[in-house]
Design an enzyme around this catalytic site. Structure first.
Site, PDB file in Angstrom:
ATOM      1  N   LYS A 104       1.289   6.430  -4.304  1.00 15.41           N
ATOM      2  CA  LYS A 104       1.091   5.265  -3.762  1.00 15.41           C
ATOM      3  C   LYS A 104       0.777   4.681  -5.599  1.00 15.41           C
ATOM      4  O   LYS A 104       1.218   3.146  -5.802  1.00 15.41           O
ATOM      5  CB  LYS A 104      -0.178   4.481  -3.679  1.00 15.41           C
ATOM      6  CG  LYS A 104      -0.112   5.081  -2.327  1.00 15.41           C
ATOM      7  CD  LYS A 104      -1.661   4.687  -1.690  1.00 15.41           C
ATOM      8  CE  LYS A 104      -2.031   5.533  -0.403  1.00 15.41           C
ATOM      9  NZ  LYS A 104      -2.731   5.639   0.514  1.00 15.41           N
TER      10      LYS A 104
ATOM     11  N   ARG B 180     -13.504   1.937   7.372  1.00 16.12           N
ATOM     12  CA  ARG B 180     -11.905   0.977   8.242  1.00 16.12           C
ATOM     13  C   ARG B 180     -12.284   1.240   9.698  1.00 16.12           C
ATOM     14  O   ARG B 180     -12.811   1.135  10.418  1.00 16.12           O
ATOM     15  CB  ARG B 180     -10.923   1.260   7.894  1.00 16.12           C
ATOM     16  CG  ARG B 180     -10.844   1.233   6.152  1.00 16.12           C
ATOM     17  CD  ARG B 180      -9.355   1.153   5.428  1.00 16.12           C
ATOM     18  NE  ARG B 180      -9.355   0.723   4.044  1.00 16.12           N
ATOM     19  CZ  ARG B 180     -10.414   1.058   3.002  1.00 16.12           C
ATOM     20  NH1 ARG B 180     -11.016   3.074   2.962  1.00 16.12           N
ATOM     21  NH2 ARG B 180     -10.196   0.913   1.496  1.00 16.12           N
TER      22      ARG B 180
ATOM     23  N   PRO C 106       0.784  -1.743   0.072  1.00 14.69           N
ATOM     24  CA  PRO C 106      -0.082  -0.206  -0.055  1.00 14.69           C
ATOM     25  C   PRO C 106       1.038   1.177  -0.060  1.00 14.69           C
ATOM     26  O   PRO C 106       0.441   1.847  -0.608  1.00 14.69           O
ATOM     27  CB  PRO C 106      -0.730   0.454   1.077  1.00 14.69           C
ATOM     28  CG  PRO C 106      -0.787  -1.681   1.814  1.00 14.69           C
ATOM     29  CD  PRO C 106      -0.138  -2.039   0.876  1.00 14.69           C
ATOM     30  N   GLU C 107       1.730   1.505   0.728  1.00 13.86           N
ATOM     31  CA  GLU C 107       1.644   2.719   1.038  1.00 13.86           C
ATOM     32  C   GLU C 107       2.644   3.170   0.270  1.00 13.86           C
ATOM     33  O   GLU C 107       3.897   2.915   0.046  1.00 13.86           O
ATOM     34  CB  GLU C 107       1.248   3.526   2.774  1.00 13.86           C
ATOM     35  CG  GLU C 107      -0.006   3.095   2.767  1.00 13.86           C
ATOM     36  CD  GLU C 107      -0.319   3.341   3.964  1.00 13.86           C
ATOM     37  OE1 GLU C 107      -0.135   5.032   4.610  1.00 13.86           O
ATOM     38  OE2 GLU C 107      -0.920   2.930   5.290  1.00 13.86           O
TER      39      GLU C 107
ATOM     40  N   ARG D 284      -6.363 -10.000  -3.655  1.00 15.27           N
ATOM     41  CA  ARG D 284      -7.320  -9.299  -3.664  1.00 15.27           C
ATOM     42  C   ARG D 284      -7.753  -8.770  -5.042  1.00 15.27           C
ATOM     43  O   ARG D 284      -8.927  -8.780  -5.440  1.00 15.27           O
ATOM     44  CB  ARG D 284      -8.305  -8.117  -2.209  1.00 15.27           C
ATOM     45  CG  ARG D 284      -7.199  -9.240  -1.279  1.00 15.27           C
ATOM     46  CD  ARG D 284      -7.306  -7.761   0.134  1.00 15.27           C
ATOM     47  NE  ARG D 284      -9.374  -7.315   0.192  1.00 15.27           N
ATOM     48  CZ  ARG D 284      -9.333  -6.400   1.296  1.00 15.27           C
ATOM     49  NH1 ARG D 284      -8.244  -6.085   1.881  1.00 15.27           N
ATOM     50  NH2 ARG D 284     -10.596  -6.267   1.315  1.00 15.27           N
TER      51      ARG D 284
ATOM     52  N   ARG E  22      -9.853  23.131   4.141  1.00 10.96           N
ATOM     53  CA  ARG E  22     -10.800  22.006   4.089  1.00 10.96           C
ATOM     54  C   ARG E  22     -12.170  21.887   5.118  1.00 10.96           C
ATOM     55  O   ARG E  22     -11.489  22.711   6.414  1.00 10.96           O
ATOM     56  CB  ARG E  22     -10.408  20.866   3.831  1.00 10.96           C
ATOM     57  CG  ARG E  22      -9.756  20.587   3.183  1.00 10.96           C
ATOM     58  CD  ARG E  22     -10.182  19.867   1.662  1.00 10.96           C
ATOM     59  NE  ARG E  22     -10.057  19.214   0.080  1.00 10.96           N
ATOM     60  CZ  ARG E  22      -9.520  18.145   0.030  1.00 10.96           C
ATOM     61  NH1 ARG E  22      -9.290  17.181   1.091  1.00 10.96           N
ATOM     62  NH2 ARG E  22      -8.731  18.139  -1.008  1.00 10.96           N
TER      63      ARG E  22
END
Length: 309
Positions: free
Chosen positions: A61, A286, A2-3, A120, A176
């Site tokens: 990523k 999550r 992932p990261e 996956r 934001r």
DNA sequence: AGCGAGCCCTGCGCGC
DNA sequence: TGCGCGCAGGGCTCGC
């Protein structure tokens, strides 16, 4: 994998092998692993065969291999949750979840296979046209060309990118109207950060995941950015975070950063700073991990969005 | 603009 | 043993 740190470990491992290599053969074992390549399997295999790879490049990523000859395009890779790019000698046995195989003729290593393995199937490969970057700076780490795959054009630069604009990030973050972790996971604001490193950086900066971005001081935002960089760099130096055999470099080796995590995956264990047990809470379908003492919930604000009295 | 839900998937560990 | 459940590093799209 992932990261950012894990993807960078892969990029760095691929680079010396793929730079200047010719793609001698392509085999797509699992068509669903070409989700980002709508033209389909046959097109992918035919168009790549015979092409020459210039480099291995990464932004956040996303990983890509720009092609030298022919149209200005690249092999794009996103590893999703469980993707791996593994180097295999041609006589090596097949990996259990092999989805795509690129057989290369590498100037440095001779014949070698890049195996895209993905449990996956959230990851994907594609052939993607390269487009000029909006700011004229290099598209990512690993190639000076000011080009990015079209599918990466909307992705922000990552905190380890030399062209990352700190003050612009602070400005956009504070503009934001959302919680700080949600903002960190938004790859169009800042890229490369996922659930692990968001939680770790927030712990280091003593921020609760729901702390409103609009109420962060510029100083707090800069501190958070500095902590993000620290955790990403440390994880990279340790070869990334591996909880199991799924997060590995191109040779299948695990990183060691999991030993240095302070909150992620540590629910019930004491905070390394104050001893309070770490908690795991549902967040965005999550989990979020935090120290209840070091990272207090933001106080409710009057007006719109405040909880009912 | 932002957000929640849903979707894309396989496989592991756990409790029963 | 077997089965169902919850959980896992991500991203994209849709409707509100």
């Amino acid at each position: 994998m992932p990261e950012l740190p894990e993807v960078e470990v892969v990029r760095a491992g691929l680079e010396p092998v793929v730079a200047g290599a010719r793609i001698a053969g392509v085999e797509v074992v699992e068509p669903r692993s070409l989700k980002r390549h709508p033209q389909g399997v046959a097109d992918f295999e035919e168009r790549l065969t015979g092409r020459r790879i210039r480099a291995a490049v990464r932004r956040g990523k996303f990983l890509w291999l720009p092609l030298d000859d022919g149209p200005r395009e690249a092999v794009l890779a996103h590893l999703g949750m469980s993707g791996q790019l593994l180097l295999r000698t041609e006589d090596a046995g097949t990996d259990r979840q092999l989805r795509v195989r690129l057989v290369l003729e590498s100037p440095a290593f001779g014949p070698i296979t890049v195996a895209f393995v993905d449990q996956r199937i959230f990851g994907s490969l594609a052939i993607d046209p390269l487009v000029p970057t909006a700011d004229g700076a290099p598209g990512g780490f690993g190639d000076p060309a000011a080009l990015v795959p079209a599918q990466v054009a909307h992705i922000a630069r990552d905190p380890l990118d030399p062209v990352f604009d700190d003050l612009d990030f602070v400005r956009r973050l504070r503009a934001r109207r959302t919680g700080v972790k949600r903002a960190l996971l938004d790859q169009t604001l800042v890229s490369g950060i996922g659930n692990i490193y968001a939680d770790e950086a927030l712990w280091a900066a003593r921020l609760h995941y729901d702390a409103p971005t609009a109420r962060l001081s510029s100083r707090a935002a800069l501190t958070l950015l500095a902590e993000l960089r620290l955790v990403l760099e440390r994880a990279l130096a340790d070869g990334g975070t591996s909880f199991d055999a799924q997060y590995v470099n191109v040779n299948g080796a695990s990183g060691y950063f999991s030993q240095r995590l302070h909150v992620y995956g540590r629910a019930g264990r004491p905070c390394t700073r104050c001893g309070t047990p770490i908690v795991r809470e549902p967040f965005m379908n999550r989990s979020s991990h935090r120290c209840p003492t070091c990272q207090r919930p933001p106080r409710a604000r009057a007006g719109r969005g405040a909880p009912a009295a």
